[in-house]
Enzyme design. Structure first.
Site, PDB file in Angstrom:
ATOM      1  N   GLU A  17       0.818  -1.211   0.000  1.00  0.00           N
ATOM      2  CA  GLU A  17       0.000   0.000   0.000  1.00  0.00           C
ATOM      3  C   GLU A  17       0.850   1.260   0.000  1.00  0.00           C
ATOM      4  O   GLU A  17       1.865   1.341   0.693  1.00  0.00           O
ATOM      5  CB  GLU A  17      -0.927   0.018   1.215  1.00  0.00           C
ATOM      6  CG  GLU A  17      -1.974  -1.090   1.183  1.00  0.00           C
ATOM      7  CD  GLU A  17      -3.067  -0.876   2.200  1.00  0.00           C
ATOM      8  OE1 GLU A  17      -3.635   0.230   2.242  1.00  0.00           O
ATOM      9  OE2 GLU A  17      -3.343  -1.810   2.955  1.00  0.00           O
ATOM     10  N   CYS A  57      -6.459   4.824  -2.691  1.00  0.00           N
ATOM     11  CA  CYS A  57      -6.790   3.395  -2.641  1.00  0.00           C
ATOM     12  C   CYS A  57      -8.081   3.021  -3.354  1.00  0.00           C
ATOM     13  O   CYS A  57      -8.072   2.252  -4.310  1.00  0.00           O
ATOM     14  CB  CYS A  57      -6.894   2.934  -1.185  1.00  0.00           C
ATOM     15  SG  CYS A  57      -5.399   3.195  -0.221  1.00  0.00           S
ATOM     16  N   ASP A 225      -0.100  -0.211  -4.689  1.00  0.00           N
ATOM     17  CA  ASP A 225      -1.503   0.001  -5.078  1.00  0.00           C
ATOM     18  C   ASP A 225      -1.798   1.421  -5.553  1.00  0.00           C
ATOM     19  O   ASP A 225      -2.896   1.713  -6.008  1.00  0.00           O
ATOM     20  CB  ASP A 225      -2.460  -0.428  -3.960  1.00  0.00           C
ATOM     21  CG  ASP A 225      -2.491   0.516  -2.770  1.00  0.00           C
ATOM     22  OD1 ASP A 225      -1.547   1.305  -2.602  1.00  0.00           O
ATOM     23  OD2 ASP A 225      -3.456   0.448  -1.988  1.00  0.00           O
TER      24      ASP A 225
END
Length: 601
Positions: A17, A57, A225
């Site tokens: 992430e 995200c 991501d």
């Protein structure tokens, strides 16, 4: 393509992430070693031009899981309290794999902005593993690593002064648009330490696959991501927000599925919109026509795919902060289109500003202690930005007005406009309008309103003209019977600022008389930006009148912008006067906390 089920490749995604490619030595000279990911690259292909299509995200993951651009599906707002229901005939791509016999697992983050049906995953949980599949069943497994998430940089001053980083904070690289202070140095070093820890976790997954004797049958993707979380990265269409690390390891038995040789790198442009098509192609599953992306691995890869050198990006609302920005990178040139350039990138977003570096950056700006490049984050933007990424990797020198790049600018502008119309891009409607009118079937809504969206784009594109050329058309559009035509005419007037002063008296009348509340807000916004009228009282009353959460949030965005970055207008907001339909909204509460000086930092 495959004669037996067990001959089909297993596919594993290892997803970290919030990290762009800039912090890993494998991709950037200023990064740290990542030995496990580097080992993957020695046995696979390093993609030097891999991109997210959104810089946060949920907006990024929605395009991954569907293969459909978020601006077309209305899944591009981060994050929307109301999730989209996928139209009939459109599925999350693991469902196609599952129907073809794959065991599909996700461990464990989803965050799609879309309502998920029960057929997507065999297991999506913290316990999800390929080890629970049937014997010889091929699998698709996603493993998410949260170590590098933005929240990891929400350390305190006390922690900064007591926790020593493994990365040398004195010599660490600080990008040129950031102030080279102790706080920024420490934040850079601390973040790179998180990258190293993330790499250790990648190694653990690799060890599990090796223990299960699966490496020779498994294609492994590692990627971030979306971009990183240092200021002006996550949430922004800079390269640090979009350019992700990607390595794909392909076992020898499946080498024929890759156009690149193991141990090499490629400059072919790939983006998240292509990932679902690529996985389906690797698994010999027919790619649905609804998917916007193109496979870059598997059988029958076209030569045009290998020559691809462009990628599109989009940014809209992130939490409580609104803006509308689109980007196109083609080769080494990066074009950014700010559709509301009077907005300021540094506008308060409570979650962002939990980070010490963000807060210090703003304080230094307020005290006049930044140079021109470092100050841009806190100033209104140009409608168009153009950067030479090879020579200016952190996008500090806008070439949009450089005559040497005028042809490039026109070509990129035309390409982006064509892409926007082809979607079509639903953001030309305010978010609350999209939720009310398009969420049940955004694809059909978009097709039915293609001409309207093209008209609103045409009005917005008056922003790139000299004002004397735009003026006659703006006069016409401000008097239109269509509320959204007037809406975009007002936004475009605000983009011209004082140059559009000839419309001041007319827009004052619109602030009072327009039939649309959101248009009255845009009129007040123009008057505040130009200094023609202190519209604080009017904007506050409009906030009290709103009965829609997202409409009220948009009004609060303008109030925050006016208070902090224009004439420093003072606002006194009585929360008890807000409509009961909006007062309990979490994002509205975030804005009110800031405006009422109730934040803990």
């Amino acid at each position: 393509m495959y004669s037996k089920a067990q001959e089909r490749p297993n596919i594993v995604w290892i997803v970290s992430e919030d990290n762009s490619k800039h912090y890993m030595k494998l991709f950037d000279e200023h990064g740290v070693p990542t030995p496990n990911i580097e080992k993957l690259a020695r046995n696979g292909v390093k993609y030097d031009r891999a991109f997210s299509n959104a810089a946060v995200c949920s907006a990024a993951r929605s395009s991954i899981i569907t293969g459909i651009y978020g601006t077309k599906l209305a899944s591009h707002y981060h994050r929307s309290e109301q999730k989209i229901t996928l139209p009939e005939g459109i599925k999350m791509f693991p469902e196609y794999l599952r129907k073809a016999g794959y065991y599909t697992t996700n461990n464990a983050k989803e965050d799609y902005n879309i309502t998920k049906n029960e057929n997507v995953w065999d297991d999506s949980s913290n316990k999800a593993s390929w080890r629970n599949r049937k014997k010889d069943q091929p699998f698709f497994h996603v493993y998410n690593i949260g170590t590098t998430h933005e929240g990891s940089l929400h350390f305190s001053k006390e922690e900064m002064n007591t926790i020593t980083t493994a990365t040398n904070s004195e010599t660490v690289f600080v990008q040129p648009n950031h102030p080279n202070t102790k706080t920024f140095k420490y934040t850079n070093a601390y973040y790179r330490d998180k990258i190293s820890k993330m790499d250790d976790e990648v190694g653990l997954i690799m060890t599990q696959l090796e223990e299960d004797q699966l490496l020779e049958n498994t294609i492994i993707f590692y990627f971030g991501d979306h971009g990183g979380v240092l200021p002006n990265s996550k949430g922004y269409l800079k390269e640090t927000g979009l350019h992700v690390p990607l390595v794909i390891a392909i076992p020898e038995k499946y080498a024929h599925l890759s156009p690149s040789t193991s141990g090499t790198s490629t400059n072919t442009f790939v983006s998240f919109i292509d990932f679902s098509a690529t996985v389906l192609n690797l698994a010999a599953v027919k790619i649905p026509k609804t998917i916007d992306g193109t496979p870059f691995l598997g059988a029958n890869i076209s030569k045009s795919t290998l020559l691809n050198n462009e990628t599109f990006g989009y940014a809209d609302r992130f939490d409580e902060k609104y803006d509308m920005v689109r980007s196109l990178r083609k080769g080494n040139l990066k074009y950014i289109r700010n559709f509301q350039p009077f907005n300021v990138d540094g506008l308060m977003n409570n979650y962002r500003y939990r980070q010490l570096a963000y807060r210090e950056w703003k304080q230094l700006f307020d005290h006049g202690q930044l140079n021109d490049v470092q100050s841009q984050f806190f100033k209104p933007k140009a409608p168009e930005e153009l950067y030479d990424i090879e020579n200016d990797p952190f996008e500090t020198k806008n070439l949009a007005n450089d005559p040497a790049y005028s042809k490039n600018l026109r070509q990129l502008r035309s390409t982006l406009n064509s892409w926007i119309k082809s979607m079509p891009d639903l953001s030309f409607y305010p978010e609350h309008f999209i939720i009310a009118n398009a969420f049940k079937d955004p694809i059909t809504f978009g097709h039915q309103h293609k001409k309207d969206i093209a008209t609103y784009l045409k009005i917005a594109n008056l922003q790139v003209l000299p004002f004397h050329k735009a003026q006659p058309k703006l006069n016409k559009y401000l008097n239109s019977s269509d509320a959204l035509t007037r809406y975009w005419a007002l936004i475009t007037c605000s983009s011209f600022g004082a140059k559009a002063g000839k419309f001041t008296n007319h827009i004052k009348q619109m602030m009072v008389n327009d039939t649309s509340l959101i248009n009255r807000m845009r009129a007040a916004e123009f008057l505040g930006i130009t200094g023609a009228n202190n519209s604080a009282v009017e904007l506050t009353n409009m906030l009290y009148q709103s009965t829609n959460e997202k409409e009220a949030l948009l009004i609060l965005n303008t109030i925050t912008l006016q208070r902090d970055y224009y004439k420093k207008y003072q606002f006194v907001i009585d929360s008890t006067k807000l409509n009961p339909a909006v007062i309990d909204n979490q994002l509205i509460q975030e804005r009110l906390k800031y405006l009422n000086n109730e934040l803990p930092f």
